[in-house]
Motif scaffolding. Structure first.
Motif, PDB file in Angstrom:
ATOM      1  N   MET A 112       0.804  -1.212   0.000  1.00 21.26           N
ATOM      2  CA  MET A 112       0.000   0.000   0.000  1.00 21.26           C
ATOM      3  C   MET A 112       0.840   1.267   0.000  1.00 21.26           C
ATOM      4  N   GLY A 113       2.111   1.167   0.398  1.00 22.95           N
ATOM      5  CA  GLY A 113       2.969   2.341   0.363  1.00 22.95           C
ATOM      6  C   GLY A 113       3.176   2.859  -1.040  1.00 22.95           C
ATOM      7  N   MET A 119       1.786   7.995   3.215  1.00 25.60           N
ATOM      8  CA  MET A 119       0.422   8.002   3.731  1.00 25.60           C
ATOM      9  C   MET A 119      -0.234   6.640   3.567  1.00 25.60           C
ATOM     10  N   GLY A 120       0.123   5.928   2.493  1.00 27.25           N
ATOM     11  CA  GLY A 120      -0.403   4.585   2.328  1.00 27.25           C
ATOM     12  C   GLY A 120       0.066   3.669   3.437  1.00 27.25           C
ATOM     13  N   MET A 121       1.302   3.867   3.899  1.00 23.54           N
ATOM     14  CA  MET A 121       1.831   3.070   4.989  1.00 23.54           C
ATOM     15  C   MET A 121       1.132   3.424   6.302  1.00 23.54           C
ATOM     16  N   LYS A 178      -4.779   8.549  -0.110  1.00 23.56           N
ATOM     17  CA  LYS A 178      -3.873   9.141   0.867  1.00 23.56           C
ATOM     18  C   LYS A 178      -4.647   9.337   2.159  1.00 23.56           C
ATOM     19  N   LEU A 179      -3.945   9.309   3.252  1.00 21.99           N
ATOM     20  CA  LEU A 179      -4.560   9.459   4.571  1.00 21.99           C
ATOM     21  C   LEU A 179      -4.270  10.857   5.078  1.00 21.99           C
ATOM     22  N   LEU A 199      -9.571   8.790   4.895  1.00 19.07           N
ATOM     23  CA  LEU A 199      -8.929   8.205   3.735  1.00 19.07           C
ATOM     24  C   LEU A 199      -9.498   8.907   2.509  1.00 19.07           C
ATOM     25  N   GLU A 200      -8.638   9.598   1.767  1.00 17.93           N
ATOM     26  CA  GLU A 200      -9.071  10.324   0.577  1.00 17.93           C
ATOM     27  C   GLU A 200      -8.747   9.505  -0.663  1.00 17.93           C
ATOM     28  N   LEU A 201      -9.750   9.228  -1.483  1.00 16.15           N
ATOM     29  CA  LEU A 201      -9.568   8.465  -2.720  1.00 16.15           C
ATOM     30  C   LEU A 201      -9.929   9.361  -3.895  1.00 16.15           C
ATOM     31  N   SER A 202      -9.025   9.431  -4.865  1.00 16.42           N
ATOM     32  CA  SER A 202      -9.246  10.306  -6.015  1.00 16.42           C
ATOM     33  C   SER A 202      -8.936   9.545  -7.298  1.00 16.42           C
TER      34      SER A 202
END
Length: 216
Positions: A112-113, A119-121, A178-179, A199-202
């Motif tokens: 996920m990193g 932020m993924g981590m 990204k968190l 958690l922001e998903l774009s």
């Protein structure tokens, strides 16, 4: 072969000769016909590398291979089940949320990193989930589990979606995450332990969100 919904917590799969599906061990509730269930140690279609990735990620959710001719009913822990049909794209989902998936799908493991950098981590640490997540790609159906039911939220360019990390189930499409830390209503009512996270998903795709903050 396809999954059909019996009710919100049970599904049925038709198994045909020459085809296979994978499920969590212990998820079979009943079956009819000549169907075999074999422990699978190679992580589905992903082979050895997928198995290694899952072990590194501490995502050792045991699978079984289902083959033969008949119908099988699946369910687990009374969790709500959502069927997701993939048409060539990739689904990103935590391993312990997988109930069953068709053998036509290619399984893998992603760090996920690589999505959202550091932020993924951080996401893995905050949610209590691993830094790795399971990927399923191709043409076929996937059954995932959640608390309180699942709803799908479209993600379109220029309109990111913010999700409580504890409510996140899975996502698909050309999506980056990204968190971010933000004060929320939990802090105001005293439920927060300091910072609240979103958690922001774009991008372009969809995210599946459960109607609860409970872990499986």
């Amino acid at each position: 072969m396809a999954f059909t919904e019996i009710n919100s917590k049970m599904i049925q799969a038709t198994v045909m000769p020459g085809q296979r599906l994978f499920s969590q061990r212990g998820a079979m509730l009943a079956y009819k016909g000549e169907v075999s269930f074999t422990p699978n140690i190679q992580g589905g279609q992903g082979g050895v590398m997928s198995m290694i990735g899952r072990r590194v990620a501490n995502e050792a959710t045991p699978l079984m291979t289902v083959e033969g001719s008949g119908t099988v009913m699946f369910g687990h822990g009374g969790h709500h089940i959502q069927i997701i049909n993939l048409t060539g794209d990739t689904l990103y989902v935590e391993a312990d949320r997988l109930l069953a998936f068709e053998g036509t799908l290619q399984q893998g493991t992603m760090f996920m990193g690589s999505q959202g950098g550091v932020m993924g981590m951080v996401r893995g640490k905050v949610t209590g989930q691993g830094l790795f997540t399971t990927t399923l790609q191709g043409q076929g159906a996937v059954a995932v589990m959640a608390h309180g039911g699942v709803f799908e939220v479209p993600i379109t360019p220029g309109r990111p979606v913010h999700v409580d990390p504890q409510a996140y189930v899975a996502h698909h499409g050309d999506v980056r995450n990204k968190l971010s830390a933000a004060l929320g209503w939990r802090d105001m009512v005293g439920r927060g332990s300091g910072e609240a996270f979103q958690l922001e998903l774009s991008g372009n795709g969809a995210v599946y969100v459960q109607a609860s903050e409970e872990k499986l």
